[in-house]
Design an enzyme around this catalytic site. Structure first.
Site, PDB file in Angstrom:
ATOM      1  N   GLY A  16      -9.511  -1.754 -12.073  1.00  0.00           N
ATOM      2  CA  GLY A  16      -9.018  -2.711 -11.097  1.00  0.00           C
ATOM      3  C   GLY A  16      -9.424  -2.304  -9.697  1.00  0.00           C
ATOM      4  N   CYS A  17      -9.406  -3.252  -8.783  1.00  0.00           N
ATOM      5  CA  CYS A  17      -9.843  -2.962  -7.414  1.00  0.00           C
ATOM      6  C   CYS A  17      -8.888  -1.998  -6.707  1.00  0.00           C
ATOM      7  CB  CYS A  17     -10.009  -4.254  -6.621  1.00  0.00           C
ATOM      8  SG  CYS A  17      -8.566  -5.351  -6.627  1.00  0.00           S
ATOM      9  N   TYR A  18      -7.587  -2.270  -6.783  1.00  0.00           N
ATOM     10  CA  TYR A  18      -6.626  -1.354  -6.165  1.00  0.00           C
ATOM     11  C   TYR A  18      -6.653   0.033  -6.811  1.00  0.00           C
ATOM     12  CZ  TYR A  18      -4.300  -5.294  -3.724  1.00  0.00           C
ATOM     13  OH  TYR A  18      -3.990  -6.369  -2.921  1.00  0.00           O
TER      14      TYR A  18
END
Length: 309
Positions: A115-117
């Site tokens: 995921g990006c986070y």
């Protein structure tokens, strides 16, 4: 030999970004379906089984269904959804996460895109946890803000259609964001981190921050020791870099439109406090760029091929 790639979900935000990165590649042949075939199960089944590599840019349930349609042991899969990020039998597609992670990706049949986070969070804390500078049983707090493209077509329409005019909107107030299990597992933390995400009225870009009370840790590591460790870990990385010089200003757009990630280390040595910051593009290293990086590694191609660094 040319490698065949099928992007299932090529019309979505991440799919379009991946397609842009692969379009000019002569070492790859893209398998595509027209608009009338994209939701045709049999057409998708054939494409999924014909491809050497499949990149899934679908909602979680649809990604699971797509994997079930693959009935051969040859097609290798990179999934960009949340569906398999903590699943057994899937390799986590973050080459910089651990020593040997890139080698694991290179031989994997099933790879789950981070995921990006979590990408920003893990890049900051995992090396320090591995070295014992951050206790694995500490409850970490993560503040982060992303461009609205991270929410997909519905959020893009909301912001660009005039439905949302605020500059900054916090969300996931119940502290139950779907990225939390991924963060905990791959950081190898004893407790879930406190994840405080927000969205900014900007299309792309991301800032992820972790504050560390170094004075409260048993080993009381110095700010300089944390910086030295991160610099050593990422010294040879072409994608993750440590900023040089003054870290007084950090902007959400610092690494937008790229596939790199930049770490900044600041804080107060006298107080024993550190502030770790990662900037990246939520659609770059946070999504499409990461998928292409894993594809390159799995195909035995230079990892940065097709990336914008």
């Amino acid at each position: 030999m040319t490698i065949s790639v099928f992007i299932d979900g090529a019309a979505g935000t991440t799919g379009l970004e991946i397609g842009d990165r692969l379009a000019a590649r002569r070492d790859l042949a893209l398998i595509s379906l027209d608009d009338t075939q994209r939701k045709d199960t049999e057409a998708r089944r054939q494409a999924l089984n014909d491809a050497d590599f499949v990149i899934l840019c679908l909602p979680d349930d649809a990604a699971r269904e797509a994997v079930a349609l693959i009935d051969n042991d040859r097609t290798r899969v990179i999934d960009a959804s949340t569906a398999f990020r903590t699943a057994d039998g899937w390799t986590y597609g973050f080459p910089e996460l651990e020593p040997g992670q890139a080698n694991a990706i290179a031989t994997a049949a099933r790879v789950s895109n981070p995921g990006c986070y979590p990408t920003g969070f893990l890049a900051l804390v995992r090396p320090l946890i591995r070295a014992g500078l951050i206790p694995a049983d500490w409850v970490l707090s993560v503040n982060a803000v992303s461009g609205y493209s991270g929410g997909g077509k519905s959020m893009i329409a909301e912001f660009e259609g005039g439905g949302e005019t605020t500059a900054f909107r916090a969300y996931a107030m119940a502290l139950a964001h779907k990225h939390v299990p991924e963060m905990q597992k791959h950081a190898r933390l004893a407790h879930p981190p406190l994840f405080l995400p927000a969205v900014a009225n900007r299309y792309r870009g991301m800032v992820v921050e972790v504050a560390l009370p170094l004075h409260a840790f048993l080993r009381r590591p110095s700010l300089a020791a944390c910086e030295a460790m991160l610099r050593d870990v990422y010294r040879d990385s072409p994608i993750i870099r440590l900023a040089e010089g003054d870290a007084a200003l950090v902007r959400i757009e610092d690494d937008a439109e790229t596939d790199r990630l930049t770490i900044r280390i600041s804080g107060n040595s006298d107080l024993g406090q550190a502030r770790l910051t990662a900037t990246l593009d939520n659609l770059g290293k946070g999504a499409a760029g990461a998928a292409v990086q894993s594809l390159n590694i799995m195909a035995g191609i230079e990892p940065t091929t097709g990336l914008n660094l």
